[in-house]
Scaffold this motif. Structure first.
Motif, mmCIF file in Angstrom:
data_model
loop_
_atom_site.group_PDB
_atom_site.id
_atom_site.type_symbol
_atom_site.label_atom_id
_atom_site.label_comp_id
_atom_site.label_asym_id
_atom_site.label_seq_id
_atom_site.Cartn_x
_atom_site.Cartn_y
_atom_site.Cartn_z
ATOM 1 N N THR A 217 61.921 93.589 -64.399
ATOM 2 C CA THR A 217 60.622 92.934 -64.323
ATOM 3 C C THR A 217 59.753 93.763 -63.377
ATOM 4 O OG1 THR A 217 61.156 91.525 -62.429
ATOM 5 C CG2 THR A 217 61.742 90.694 -64.628
ATOM 6 N N PRO A 218 58.461 93.465 -63.284
ATOM 7 C CA PRO A 218 57.611 94.260 -62.391
ATOM 8 C C PRO A 218 57.850 93.987 -60.912
ATOM 9 C CG PRO A 218 56.329 92.532 -63.451
ATOM 10 C CD PRO A 218 57.656 92.557 -64.127
ATOM 11 N N GLU B 122 59.808 97.194 -69.066
ATOM 12 C CA GLU B 122 59.377 96.221 -68.061
ATOM 13 C C GLU B 122 59.051 94.920 -68.781
ATOM 14 O OE1 GLU B 122 56.552 97.015 -64.498
ATOM 15 O OE2 GLU B 122 55.352 95.928 -65.996
ATOM 16 N N SER C 89 55.838 91.373 -67.739
ATOM 17 C CA SER C 89 54.879 92.171 -66.978
ATOM 18 C C SER C 89 53.661 91.359 -66.557
ATOM 19 C CB SER C 89 54.425 93.372 -67.806
ATOM 20 O OG SER C 89 55.508 94.231 -68.059
ATOM 21 N N TYR D 100 49.299 88.631 -63.297
ATOM 22 C CA TYR D 100 50.520 89.382 -62.980
ATOM 23 C C TYR D 100 51.378 88.545 -62.026
ATOM 24 C CZ TYR D 100 47.944 93.106 -65.230
ATOM 25 O OH TYR D 100 47.244 93.859 -66.140
ATOM 26 N N ARG E 79 53.200 93.857 -59.780
ATOM 27 C CA ARG E 79 52.890 94.975 -60.673
ATOM 28 C C ARG E 79 53.595 96.239 -60.191
ATOM 29 N NH1 ARG E 79 46.410 94.853 -61.824
ATOM 30 N NH2 ARG E 79 47.094 96.280 -63.466
ATOM 31 N N GLN F 108 55.613 97.575 -71.592
ATOM 32 C CA GLN F 108 55.394 96.493 -70.637
ATOM 33 C C GLN F 108 55.150 95.232 -71.455
ATOM 34 O OE1 GLN F 108 52.235 98.790 -68.520
ATOM 35 N NE2 GLN F 108 53.356 98.231 -66.650
#
Length: 380
Positions: free
Chosen positions: A269-270, A297, A300, A312, A316, A333
């Motif tokens: 994940t981000p 990712e 995202s 987000y 990020r 993403q």
């Protein structure tokens, strides 16, 4: 409450050393202590279960207060190659472990453990032309299985012959995610995988009743994986995807041993912590000479259906940072979401996105990149 330090202290006399954490470096690894449950991997010359040693370890741990003990036996020589460590135990000659690791990396010598002899299996032979892709993550909950399932379906939609092995034996979820309710048939003593959305699927979930938990030790996991290659009638395939358990434990090590030609996709994940943990899975792939095809990712951002703005929610940049650290491509993403599938549909599944949706197109893009990378390497 039992601690890791107490476990090391308890087993030191059994293993013939009192050097504290030095025990872990030379004789055991993967020590997990939860309440009074202890799990560890024991490294021996043969890698086979040693009844007297096992009995002595269990007795020592019981005296220390352990109520449940799970022991896995692995060859000491294979540890260095799998983990990328120098492989030199105290008292060994300089470079001995390095030479052993180099030999393993070069494919010299016989393969030991659960991978021994598998190179003669039709699916795993070099002549098969099958591209193996293991999908890994550093931790659970990042959507690794969702990515695996939808990438497999996307490859099938591109006309590829695809097999999918749910190698997350403790946390199997692929049959449910794909809406599979049937069980495999046995024809001429060979198991026929279930086919769904053009993908041939095999999972531990087909062999348990009522979602029962799997309570197995490491060696049994490896044997089950071996059966997935030897006992299943896969037919001709172009791609085989493996949904690995999260982390870098026994099953991931077995896969690296059984399929040295496998490539990997790392899912994160981000969030910075998720990407940091995922780097371990990527490092394991690199050290075992498994090429990383790229990073996905997941989760995202969240796209608001009313205004179209992107939130987000998990931060990020984690995927891009991970790709940079592993010198790999960021394949996609993917936003947060769930398939808009209805149970009344004849092809209903909880987790497979339709090909004409936005997410379906994103997975199609990942599939195109994977095909291009794999076929380019085959041609060179």
């Amino acid at each position: 409450m039992l601690t890791r330090e107490q476990v090391l202290e308890a087993i030191s006399p059994v293993l013939g050393t009192d050097q504290g954490t030095g025990v872990e470096e030379t004789s055991v690894r993967d020590i997990v202590v939860k309440d009074r449950q202890v799990s560890m991997t024991v490294l021996t010359n043969s890698g086979e279960p040693d009844a007297p040693l096992e009995e002595a370890l269990r007795a020592a741990l019981a005296r220390a207060g352990a109520e449940t003990v799970h022991l896995r036996f692995r060859p000491a020589g294979g540890r260095a190659a799998a983990a990328g460590a120098p492989g030199q135990a105290p008292g060994s000659s300089p470079g001995a472990g390095t030479a052993a690791a180099g030999q393993a990396a070069a494919g010299a010598g016989a393969v030991r453990g659960h991978g021994a002899g598998l190179e003669r299996t039709p699916l795993l032979s070099e002549a098969s032309g099958v591209h193996f892709i293991a999908v890994a993550s550093g931790k659970g909950g990042v959507g690794k299985s969702t990515v695996t399932v939808n990438l497999a379906v996307a490859l099938a939609r591109k006309g590829k012959r695809v097999g999918l092995i749910d190698a997350d034996i403790y946390g199997f979820s692929v049959p449910d995610m794909m809406g599979i309710e049937g069980r495999p048939e046995v024809v001429n003593e060979r198991v026929i995988p279930i086919e769904r959305f053009g993908v041939k699927v095999m999972s531990m979930g087909f062999f348990v009743e009522d979602n029962s938990p799997i309570v197995w030790r490491g060696p049994m996991l490896g044997k089950m994986l071996r059966n997935f290659f030897e006992e299943i009638e896969w037919g001709e395939l172009d791609y085989v995807l493996l949904d690995l358990p999260p982390g870098t434990g026994d099953v991931a090590l077995d896969v690296h041993q059984m399929i040295p030609q496998s490539k990997e996709i790392i899912v994160t994940t981000p969030h910075a912590t998720a990407a940091f943990v995922a780097a371990r899975a990527g490092s394991m792939a690199i050290r075992t000479e498994h090429e990383i095809l790229g990073i996905v990712e997941n989760m995202s951002y969240y796209s608001c259906s009313a205004c179209g703005n992107k939130d987000y929610v998990f931060g990020r940049g984690g995927g891009a940072k991970l790709a940079e650290s592993l010198h790999a491509d960021l394949l996609a993403q993917l936003p947060l979401g769930a398939p808009d599938n209805h149970p009344a549909e004849p092809d209903f599944s909880p987790s497979v996105y339709k090909g004409d949706t936005e997410m379906g197109q994103l997975y199609a893009s990942i599939a195109e990149q994977v095909i291009a990378k794999c076929e380019e390497q085959s041609a060179s």
